[in-house]
Design a protein around this motif. Structure first.
Motif, PDB file in Angstrom:
ATOM      1  N   CYS A  64       9.632   1.933   5.981  1.00  0.00           N
ATOM      2  CA  CYS A  64       8.927   1.621   4.736  1.00  0.00           C
ATOM      3  C   CYS A  64       7.444   1.859   4.943  1.00  0.00           C
ATOM      4  O   CYS A  64       6.858   1.394   5.927  1.00  0.00           O
ATOM      5  CB  CYS A  64       9.181   0.159   4.343  1.00  0.00           C
ATOM      6  N   ASP A  65       6.843   2.590   4.030  1.00  0.00           N
ATOM      7  CA  ASP A  65       5.403   2.841   4.111  1.00  0.00           C
ATOM      8  C   ASP A  65       4.615   1.646   3.608  1.00  0.00           C
ATOM      9  O   ASP A  65       5.041   0.941   2.675  1.00  0.00           O
ATOM     10  CB  ASP A  65       5.032   4.078   3.293  1.00  0.00           C
TER      11      ASP A  65
ATOM     12  N   ALA B  82       8.091   1.883  -0.137  1.00  0.00           N
ATOM     13  CA  ALA B  82       6.660   1.728   0.111  1.00  0.00           C
ATOM     14  C   ALA B  82       6.143   0.535  -0.681  1.00  0.00           C
ATOM     15  O   ALA B  82       6.581   0.293  -1.816  1.00  0.00           O
ATOM     16  CB  ALA B  82       5.890   2.991  -0.275  1.00  0.00           C
ATOM     17  N   VAL B  83       5.219  -0.210  -0.081  1.00  0.00           N
ATOM     18  CA  VAL B  83       4.571  -1.341  -0.745  1.00  0.00           C
ATOM     19  C   VAL B  83       3.067  -1.217  -0.558  1.00  0.00           C
ATOM     20  O   VAL B  83       2.598  -0.604   0.399  1.00  0.00           O
ATOM     21  CB  VAL B  83       5.060  -2.697  -0.189  1.00  0.00           C
ATOM     22  N   LYS B  84       2.330  -1.819  -1.483  1.00  0.00           N
ATOM     23  CA  LYS B  84       0.873  -1.678  -1.464  1.00  0.00           C
ATOM     24  C   LYS B  84       0.201  -3.017  -1.715  1.00  0.00           C
ATOM     25  O   LYS B  84       0.684  -3.836  -2.507  1.00  0.00           O
ATOM     26  CB  LYS B  84       0.455  -0.669  -2.545  1.00  0.00           C
TER      27      LYS B  84
ATOM     28  N   PHE C 218      12.809  -0.203  -2.610  1.00  0.00           N
ATOM     29  CA  PHE C 218      11.503   0.438  -2.486  1.00  0.00           C
ATOM     30  C   PHE C 218      11.271   0.884  -1.049  1.00  0.00           C
ATOM     31  O   PHE C 218      11.627   0.188  -0.094  1.00  0.00           O
ATOM     32  CB  PHE C 218      10.393  -0.513  -2.918  1.00  0.00           C
TER      33      PHE C 218
ATOM     34  N   GLU D 249       2.828   5.203  -8.491  1.00  0.00           N
ATOM     35  CA  GLU D 249       2.457   3.788  -8.463  1.00  0.00           C
ATOM     36  C   GLU D 249       3.222   3.000  -9.521  1.00  0.00           C
ATOM     37  O   GLU D 249       3.457   3.477 -10.635  1.00  0.00           O
ATOM     38  CB  GLU D 249       0.959   3.631  -8.723  1.00  0.00           C
TER      39      GLU D 249
ATOM     40  N   TYR E 287       6.284   3.346  -5.381  1.00  0.00           N
ATOM     41  CA  TYR E 287       5.934   2.178  -4.573  1.00  0.00           C
ATOM     42  C   TYR E 287       5.573   1.038  -5.511  1.00  0.00           C
ATOM     43  O   TYR E 287       5.271   1.255  -6.683  1.00  0.00           O
ATOM     44  CB  TYR E 287       4.781   2.477  -3.613  1.00  0.00           C
TER      45      TYR E 287
END
Length: 314
Positions: free
Chosen positions: A124-125, A83-85, A81, A256, A47
């Motif tokens: 997408c998370d 997942a994004v944070k 991607f 990460e 992510y």
């Protein structure tokens, strides 16, 4: 090892331990993941933190801009991607004291996550990456506002040293709780399992004691049907070590990163060959040791002189 290990000391120990694995791997002609039992993950899901495209805006300020965050999140999905944070509760207080979030910050965070969910779709998370700044009651309020958007996890909602408080948050929300980036050695992680305080363990190889200690912690988690995610903040050597761990852990979840750690992270400035990144996934190197080689000449450009005229490496 004992509880409340000094993280600065553990950083040194971890560095030496990781170097030894690289030496042994190169001597035996094997990647480290083979020495730890063999590969089980042929692709490493990653992510990315959500950052402004040209990095002109400090991340905390950028995370207060819902429209810009949603647009950037869509761009990351288009890059591959899954997942994004971000920390939608930024900016932080000047004080390190835990606090109750304001109603204004809660509403802004909800708008932000709602916009990102609409922009990235359902596949997408979204990861909520707070930094231990809330009381249990405050963290529960945040979780209640955001759980309808199905985040992958709620990270360090309370300070990491009080496991019963963290358990209170975990029991009050459907969002999986993650913690561990500021913990060290299996002895500090074990109570989290015993008290069932969180759902996802964040391991940082630069702090827990190195590759073998991280593998032991991951194996503990596997016995409790708990997944691990590798927390990252350092340079390419630590990142390469984490990829080796990710590749051999059946209970690995996601790695990460910040984009593909090229020009953004500076990795391409000191590595002879970049990581093999394919649409949001890393393909583990089959090269021996950690699977990377550093360019010593390029590293020299980062050497500075301190007040004693001694060369030190940043």
């Amino acid at each position: 090892c004992k509880m409340h290990t000094d993280l600065s000391t553990m950083g040194l120990i971890s560095g030496f331990e990781i170097a030894c694995w690289d030496i042994i791997g190169k001597e035996t002609g094997q990647p480290v993941y083979n020495l730890l039992g063999g590969m089980v993950n042929e692709r490493i899901r990653t992510y990315t933190y959500l950052y402004e495209k040209e990095d002109k805006i400090f991340c905390e300020d950028f995370w207060t801009m819902p429209e810009a965050c949603a647009k950037r999140a869509r761009e990351y999905v288009d890059m591959g991607f899954t997942a994004v944070k971000l920390d939608p509760m930024a900016p932080y207080l000047d004080s390190y004291a835990v606090h109750m979030p304001s109603r204004e910050s809660l509403l802004r965070a909800e708008r932000n996550i709602a916009g990102i969910r609409e922009a990235v779709g359902e596949n997408c998370d979204i990861i909520i990456g707070t930094h231990g700044q809330f009381t249990a009651a405050g963290a529960i309020r945040v979780a209640k506002c955001l759980e309808k958007y199905d985040p992958l996890w709620f990270e360090e909602p309370t300070p990491p040293e009080n496991f019963p408080v963290l358990k209170k948050v975990s029991e009050a929300t459907t969002i999986p709780i993650a913690t561990g980036e500021r913990l060290s050695t299996r002895y500090e992680f074990a109570p989290l399992l015993e008290q069932k305080s969180c759902d996802i363990f964040q391991l940082d190889l630069a702090g827990v004691g190195g590759i073998l200690e991280a593998k032991k912690i991951a194996s503990m988690c596997e016995a409790w049907h708990t997944q691990v995610t590798t927390h990252f903040w350092a340079g390419p050597v630590n990142f390469a070590a984490q990829i080796q761990l990710d590749a051999c852990c059946p209970n690995f979840l996601i790695q990460e990163a910040i984009e593909t750690m090229g020009s953004f992270g500076g990795f391409d400035k000191v590595m002879k060959k970049p990581f093999d990144w394919q649409e949001g996934y890393i393909i583990p190197s089959k090269e021996p040791g950690l699977g990377i080689e550093l360019d010593e000449e390029k590293i020299q450009s980062y050497v500075v002189e301190d007040y004693d005229d001694q060369n030190i490496l940043i």
